[in-house]
Design an enzyme around this catalytic site. Structure first.
Site, short mmCIF file in Angstrom:
data_model
loop_
_atom_site.label_atom_id
_atom_site.label_comp_id
_atom_site.label_asym_id
_atom_site.label_seq_id
_atom_site.Cartn_x
_atom_site.Cartn_y
_atom_site.Cartn_z
CB CYS A 20 70.89 28.88 54.40
SG CYS A 20 70.66 28.13 52.77
CB CYS A 104 70.73 31.13 46.65
SG CYS A 104 71.09 32.15 48.08
CD GLU A 134 77.59 28.43 44.19
OE1 GLU A 134 77.13 27.80 45.15
OE2 GLU A 134 78.39 29.38 44.32
CB THR A 172 77.89 30.40 47.85
OG1 THR A 172 77.24 29.18 47.46
CG2 THR A 172 77.61 31.50 46.87
CB SER A 230 75.15 18.68 50.99
OG SER A 230 75.32 19.86 51.72
CB SER A 231 79.46 21.85 48.44
OG SER A 231 80.66 22.54 48.70
CB SER A 275 70.46 21.48 51.72
OG SER A 275 71.58 20.65 51.93
S1 SF4 Z 1 74.15 27.96 51.26
FE1 SF4 Z 1 73.62 28.39 49.13
S2 SF4 Z 1 71.42 28.62 49.17
FE2 SF4 Z 1 72.12 28.85 51.28
S3 SF4 Z 1 72.40 31.07 51.57
FE3 SF4 Z 1 74.36 30.16 50.97
S4 SF4 Z 1 74.40 30.46 48.76
FE4 SF4 Z 1 72.30 30.66 49.38
#
Ligand code: SF4
Length: 321
Positions: A20, A104, A134, A172, A230-231, A275
């Site tokens: 992302c 981010c 986070e 997020t 990794s969530s 990621s």
């Molecule tokens: S996954 Fe995390 S790092 Fe990627 S855009 Fe969403 S908030 Fe930002």
């Protein structure tokens, strides 16, 4: 008897998948910092939750630490994409560290919402996973106002000071569907609960979940490339199973795929967390091709064009050089 190998085997690859805008920015920030200042560059926590990315950056001279106190005074430290609490910024200042904040911008947005609502004396119900970096960073913005709601099961135990002055925010990278259920349950208990001003679950998390739903409905097996911590990757496995895939597995890389998963399977779906670099997906496709999955179709659900500029501390120095 040997398991039968179906004659026609295909792969459906979800799009969007993988990096992302926030992850791309954070990884490039560490790479550029290494080029600009030379090794070592310290990074607090994993810059993004992916083993391969961390190892690659380590090989280039990044040193990953758990806390700022492990960074020698005066050195450069990069804060990860997941964000940090104000207390971490203060510690870094006390140690005279030169910081590059790769949080981010979409995580920063949630921090700002938390600060604003806390400033207006709201109680904040933060939906997220306990112990996730986070969540620790966001909760650290206003610890006396924020209470964690770790899924549907924790709603009944919540006690609030003023049920009439309450807002919910979220991590997020949650499952969109599960969060809708949690919020509905919260609203049964607290009918005047306010929604956040805009979605906290970020565009990338939402889009990858929409995309995996589409391939899951047509696949017997969905392979999600991503690391265990990794969530958003783990949520993709759950979403795939909830939307038609008989099985779904999280794999860090192609070597994690077990041959027996493919027995009797004709359609495999493949996706990757936010990621995950694309080369890891390519290795998975190569491994599947060895098992007769030669036909590969990309299924695009949503177009993405989001990009974020590099952290300003770094941009300033890059411009000056
Ligand atoms: S996954 Fe995390 S790092 Fe990627 S855009 Fe969403 S908030 Fe930002």
């Amino acid at each position: 008897m040997e398991p039968q190998t179906p004659t026609s085997r295909r792969v459906l690859v979800a799009k969007p998948r993988g990096y992302c805008a926030g992850v791309d920015r954070a990884v490039v920030a560490v790479e550029k910092a290494l080029e600009q200042y030379g090794a070592p560059v310290y990074v607090r926590k994993q810059i993004v939750h992916n083993t391969h990315v961390v190892k690659t950056l380590e090989a280039k001279g990044a040193i990953f630490v758990e806390e700022t106190e492990e960074v020698p005074e005066g050195e450069i430290v990069v804060f990860s994409a997941h964000g940090v609490s104000p207390a971490v910024h203060s510690e870094a200042q006390q140690r005279k560290l030169r910081t590059i904040d790769a949080t981010c911008p979409l995580v920063t947005k949630v921090h700002n919402e938390a600060k604003r609502f806390a400033g207006q004396d709201y109680g904040i119900l933060l939906i997220g996973h306990e112990g996730h970096e986070e969540v620790e960073g966001t909760a650290g913005e206003a610890p006396e106002h924020i209470q964690l709601v770790d899924g549907l099961g924790s709603v009944d135990g919540i006690q609030v000071k003023d049920p009439e002055k309450l807002v919910w925010l979220s991590q997020t990278t949650l499952s969109v569907d599960e969060t809708v259920e949690t919020v509905a349950r919260l609203k049964e208990r607290f009918p005047t609960l306010i929604d956040p001003p805009s979605d906290d679950i970020c565009y990338a998390t939402q889009n990858r979940q929409v995309a995996v739903k589409e391939i899951a409905a047509q696949s017997q097996l969905v392979i999600v490339v991503g690391s265990e911590n990794s969530s958003n990757s783990k949520r993709l496995v759950e979403v795939a199973k909830d939307h038609g895939a008989a099985a779904s597995y999280l794999v860090d890389n192609a070597t994690f795929i077990q041959d027996e998963w493919l027995d009797g399977v004709t359609t495999v779906g493949v996706t990757s967390g936010a990621s995950v670099p694309e080369e890891l997906v390519e290795q998975v496709l190569a491994r599947l091709a060895q098992h007769g999955f030669g036909e590969v179709e990309e299924v695009e659900s949503v177009r993405e064009s989001m990009r974020f500029s590099l952290p300003h501390e770094l941009r300033k120095d890059l411009r000056a050089s």
